[in-house]
Scaffold this active site. Structure first.
Site, PDB file in Angstrom:
ATOM      1  N   ARG A  15       0.839  -1.207   0.000  1.00 43.11           N
ATOM      2  CA  ARG A  15       0.000   0.000   0.000  1.00 43.11           C
ATOM      3  C   ARG A  15       0.875   1.258   0.000  1.00 43.11           C
ATOM      4  NH1 ARG A  15      -0.397   4.571   2.685  1.00 43.11           N
ATOM      5  NH2 ARG A  15      -0.065   3.463   4.641  1.00 43.11           N
ATOM      6  N   ASP A  16       1.511   1.545   1.120  1.00 46.84           N
ATOM      7  CA  ASP A  16       2.297   2.785   1.205  1.00 46.84           C
ATOM      8  C   ASP A  16       3.444   2.741   0.195  1.00 46.84           C
ATOM      9  OD1 ASP A  16       2.988   5.251   2.128  1.00 46.84           O
ATOM     10  OD2 ASP A  16       3.499   4.637   4.161  1.00 46.84           O
ATOM     11  N   HIS A 219       5.802   4.694  12.395  1.00 43.40           N
ATOM     12  CA  HIS A 219       5.756   4.597  10.926  1.00 43.40           C
ATOM     13  C   HIS A 219       6.774   5.599  10.374  1.00 43.40           C
ATOM     14  CE1 HIS A 219       3.222   4.124   7.138  1.00 43.40           C
ATOM     15  NE2 HIS A 219       3.772   5.291   6.891  1.00 43.40           N
ATOM     16  N   HIS A 221       9.291   7.019   7.556  1.00 44.61           N
ATOM     17  CA  HIS A 221       9.823   7.072   6.189  1.00 44.61           C
ATOM     18  C   HIS A 221      11.308   7.415   6.329  1.00 44.61           C
ATOM     19  CE1 HIS A 221       6.143   6.801   3.642  1.00 44.61           C
ATOM     20  NE2 HIS A 221       5.597   6.973   4.835  1.00 44.61           N
ATOM     21  N   CYS A 252       4.356   8.989  -0.160  1.00 47.24           N
ATOM     22  CA  CYS A 252       2.963   9.430  -0.212  1.00 47.24           C
ATOM     23  C   CYS A 252       2.800  10.400  -1.373  1.00 47.24           C
ATOM     24  CB  CYS A 252       2.559  10.109   1.095  1.00 47.24           C
ATOM     25  SG  CYS A 252       0.906  10.822   0.970  1.00 47.24           S
ATOM     26  N   ASN A 261       9.122   4.125   2.863  1.00 48.36           N
ATOM     27  CA  ASN A 261       9.186   3.699   4.269  1.00 48.36           C
ATOM     28  C   ASN A 261      10.546   3.054   4.486  1.00 48.36           C
ATOM     29  OD1 ASN A 261       6.229   3.005   3.194  1.00 48.36           O
ATOM     30  ND2 ASN A 261       6.081   3.612   5.316  1.00 48.36           N
TER      31      ASN A 261
HETATM   32  P1  HMG Z   1     -13.148  13.794  -2.980  1.00 46.20           P
HETATM   33  O1  HMG Z   1     -12.846  14.158  -4.387  1.00 46.20           O
HETATM   34  O2  HMG Z   1     -13.316  14.872  -1.980  1.00 46.20           O
HETATM   35  O3  HMG Z   1     -14.398  12.763  -2.901  1.00 46.20           O
HETATM   36  O4  HMG Z   1     -11.980  12.819  -2.509  1.00 46.20           O
HETATM   37  P2  HMG Z   1     -15.934  12.976  -3.102  1.00 46.20           P
HETATM   38  O5  HMG Z   1     -16.613  12.340  -1.941  1.00 46.20           O
HETATM   39  O6  HMG Z   1     -16.246  14.411  -3.435  1.00 46.20           O
HETATM   40  O7  HMG Z   1     -16.218  12.081  -4.422  1.00 46.20           O
HETATM   41  C1  HMG Z   1     -15.650  12.418  -5.669  1.00 46.20           C
HETATM   42  C2  HMG Z   1     -15.628  11.153  -6.534  1.00 46.20           C
HETATM   43  O8  HMG Z   1     -14.751  10.181  -5.940  1.00 46.20           O
HETATM   44  C3  HMG Z   1     -16.994  10.484  -6.650  1.00 46.20           C
HETATM   45  O9  HMG Z   1     -17.045   9.857  -7.929  1.00 46.20           O
HETATM   46  C4  HMG Z   1     -16.939   9.399  -5.607  1.00 46.20           C
HETATM   47  O10 HMG Z   1     -17.790   8.321  -5.866  1.00 46.20           O
HETATM   48  C5  HMG Z   1     -15.483   8.971  -5.700  1.00 46.20           C
HETATM   49  P3  HMG Z   1     -17.832  10.534  -9.157  1.00 46.20           P
HETATM   50  O11 HMG Z   1     -19.223  10.722  -8.648  1.00 46.20           O
HETATM   51  O12 HMG Z   1     -17.116  11.834  -9.409  1.00 46.20           O
HETATM   52  O13 HMG Z   1     -17.657   9.518 -10.232  1.00 46.20           O
HETATM   53  N1  HMG Z   1     -15.019   8.386  -4.435  1.00 46.20           N
HETATM   54  C6  HMG Z   1     -14.398   7.189  -4.346  1.00 46.20           C
HETATM   55  N2  HMG Z   1     -14.029   6.290  -5.287  1.00 46.20           N
HETATM   56  C7  HMG Z   1     -13.425   5.170  -4.854  1.00 46.20           C
HETATM   57  N3  HMG Z   1     -13.158   4.924  -3.538  1.00 46.20           N
HETATM   58  C8  HMG Z   1     -13.511   5.791  -2.596  1.00 46.20           C
HETATM   59  C9  HMG Z   1     -14.159   6.982  -2.990  1.00 46.20           C
HETATM   60  N4  HMG Z   1     -14.628   8.049  -2.300  1.00 46.20           N
HETATM   61  C10 HMG Z   1     -15.164   8.878  -3.199  1.00 46.20           C
HETATM   62  N5  HMG Z   1     -13.242   5.522  -1.315  1.00 46.20           N
HETATM   63  C11 HMG Z   1     -11.149  11.010  -1.132  1.00 46.20           C
HETATM   64  C12 HMG Z   1     -11.961  12.313  -1.179  1.00 46.20           C
HETATM   65  C13 HMG Z   1     -10.915  10.690   0.323  1.00 46.20           C
HETATM   66  C14 HMG Z   1     -11.930   9.921  -1.828  1.00 46.20           C
HETATM   67  C15 HMG Z   1      -9.813  11.253  -1.886  1.00 46.20           C
HETATM   68  O14 HMG Z   1      -9.217  12.389  -1.368  1.00 46.20           O
HETATM   69  C16 HMG Z   1      -8.857  10.088  -1.760  1.00 46.20           C
HETATM   70  O15 HMG Z   1      -9.102   9.004  -2.259  1.00 46.20           O
HETATM   71  N6  HMG Z   1      -7.715  10.309  -1.087  1.00 46.20           N
HETATM   72  C17 HMG Z   1      -6.753   9.252  -0.829  1.00 46.20           C
HETATM   73  C18 HMG Z   1      -5.379   9.793  -0.824  1.00 46.20           C
HETATM   74  C19 HMG Z   1      -4.413   8.699  -0.470  1.00 46.20           C
HETATM   75  O16 HMG Z   1      -4.672   7.524  -0.626  1.00 46.20           O
HETATM   76  N7  HMG Z   1      -3.226   9.123   0.011  1.00 46.20           N
HETATM   77  C20 HMG Z   1      -2.190   8.204   0.387  1.00 46.20           C
HETATM   78  C21 HMG Z   1      -2.477   7.467   1.657  1.00 46.20           C
HETATM   79  S1  HMG Z   1      -2.129   8.418   3.137  1.00 46.20           S
HETATM   80  C22 HMG Z   1      -0.467   8.123   3.463  1.00 46.20           C
HETATM   81  O17 HMG Z   1       0.230   7.613   2.624  1.00 46.20           O
HETATM   82  C23 HMG Z   1       0.083   8.409   4.831  1.00 46.20           C
HETATM   83  C24 HMG Z   1       0.298   7.142   5.654  1.00 46.20           C
HETATM   84  O18 HMG Z   1       1.171   6.231   5.011  1.00 46.20           O
HETATM   85  C25 HMG Z   1       0.878   7.482   7.033  1.00 46.20           C
HETATM   86  C26 HMG Z   1       2.108   8.398   6.976  1.00 46.20           C
HETATM   87  O19 HMG Z   1       3.071   8.102   6.250  1.00 46.20           O
HETATM   88  O20 HMG Z   1       2.062   9.398   7.696  1.00 46.20           O
HETATM   89  C27 HMG Z   1      -1.036   6.412   5.901  1.00 46.20           C
HETATM   90 MG    MG Z   2       3.374   6.432   5.046  1.00 47.75          MG
END
Ligand code: HMG
Ligand code: MG
Length: 314
Positions: A15-16, A219, A221, A252, A261
């Site tokens: 994932r990450d 966690h 990186h 990320c 990571n």
């Molecule tokens: P948004 O654009 O605000 O969502 O995104 P929305 O609710 O306005 O919906 C817009 C469209 O997205 C709609 O589709 C929804 O159906 C669809 P449309 O009607 O336009 O066809 N949608 C989805 N589709 C699939 N799966 C879903 C979903 N939700 C809505 N779950 C949202 C908001 C949260 C979805 C978006 O910002 C997003 O997906 N963000 C994820 C970002 C991400 O994955 N970042 C990396 C992970 S975090 C990280 O790495 C840190 C970590 O490792 C810890 C660390 O290192 O500190 C965890």
């Molecule tokens: Mg991370």
């Protein structure tokens, strides 16, 4: 140095790791990667993310991937369980839509992800911290009702590329809120790899008093090369759960300059040399890292996979 007998490793490479690689791996290759991890003794694997594929195209196919691995975990072939039988599987979930996908896949554990920095919350999940907590409360309630367990990530705990310094009091408060919501553990993220061991001990102690050590994972990186030092600092204050990515994959996509990571095999090498058990087979991890490298089309950052095991290892 007083060391624990055993350390828990949570593998987040699928994932990450993969979410920030230019090369997108197909589902079958990701399943082969997960199998190799399980065969190497990894007991906790975050398989993917039920996030928007518009936001993170690398995680597209997570529904199929997670469903297939869950099926492998459940089924027996010729009376024999698969390598996933005793592996705890999880996936990242940002909202109730993602939770629906997770439920359909049958995965037993989800991870929600909040931020200690307002700017990163907006960039990563398109809402404020406050809004994210409201959203996550509903996700956690529904997940617990569906008999899933929930991990909480808190990002940017040691510094943010947009806001700079992050208040330690705010980190502790938010971590407590995630725990109160029903998460059973909080993964404390150094998302952009800025932490140093002194800071890790200071914030780690404050978090330990607030959450208890068994509800914490670190966690790190390895952006600036301090991740192993930060793990040692965490061990010194009694924290024994760590996230890592095989090969040091990833980062990320919404945090500029967040590289991978800390590499699982580098962590395991250091711990085994120190006499700390992980339950993981280091040679298999190195083999998998070398198997993965050509598929990613770049040299992976793991030092141990590059150098191999020294002869002094008995
Ligand atoms: P948004 O654009 O605000 O969502 O995104 P929305 O609710 O306005 O919906 C817009 C469209 O997205 C709609 O589709 C929804 O159906 C669809 P449309 O009607 O336009 O066809 N949608 C989805 N589709 C699939 N799966 C879903 C979903 N939700 C809505 N779950 C949202 C908001 C949260 C979805 C978006 O910002 C997003 O997906 N963000 C994820 C970002 C991400 O994955 N970042 C990396 C992970 S975090 C990280 O790495 C840190 C970590 O490792 C810890 C660390 O290192 O500190 C965890
Ligand atoms: Mg991370």
């Amino acid at each position: 140095m007083k060391t624990p007998n055993r350390v828990r490793i949570i593998e987040v490479g699928l994932r990450d790791g993969l979410q920030n690689e230019k090369t997108v791996l197909d589902v079958e290759t990701r399943i082969a990667f997960a199998k190799r991890l399980a065969q190497a003794g990894v007991k906790e694997i975050e398989l993917g993310a039920f996030v928007s594929p518009q936001w993170v195209p690398q995680m597209a196919g997570s529904q199929e991937l997670v469903s297939k691995v869950v099926a492998l975990k459940r089924e027996k072939v010729d009376g024999k369980h698969s390598e996933f039988k005793t592996v705890r599987l999880s996936a990242l979930v940002p909202n109730t839509k993602g939770l629906e996908g997770a439920k359909q896949s049958g995965v037993e554990r989800i991870a929600i992800f909040a931020s200690a920095s307002e700017a990163f919350s907006k960039k990563n999940i398109n809402c404020t911290i406050k809004e994210s907590l409201v959203r996550y409360r509903e996700v956690v309630e529904q997940a617990l009702a569906a008999k899933m367990s929930v991990r909480g990530y808190l990002s940017m705990c040691f510094g943010c590329p947009f806001e700079g310094k992050v208040s330690e009091a705010k980190v502790v408060k938010l971590a407590e809120k995630l725990l109160d919501m029903g998460c059973d553990e909080i993964s404390i993220g150094d998302t952009i790899g800025v932490a140093d061991p002194v800071q890790v001990k200071r914030l780690g102690k404050a978090l330990k008093s607030a959450l208890g050590k068994d509800a914490m994972a670190m966690h790190f990186h390895d952006t600036r090369g301090t991740a192993l030092a930060n793990i040692l600092a965490s061990l010194e204050i009694g924290i024994t759960s760590f996230d890592s990515s095989l090969g040091g994959l990833g980062g990320c996509p919404y945090a500029p300059a967040a590289t991978g990571n800390v590499a699982t095999e580098d962590v395991v090498y250091m711990l085994h040399r120190m006499g700390v058990k992980t339950g993981l087979d280091l040679e298999s991890l190195i083999e998998t890292s070398r198997w993965l490298q050509p598929k990613m089309g770049r040299e992976l950052p793991s030092k141990v996979a590059r150098a191999g095991l020294p002869r002094i290892i008995s």
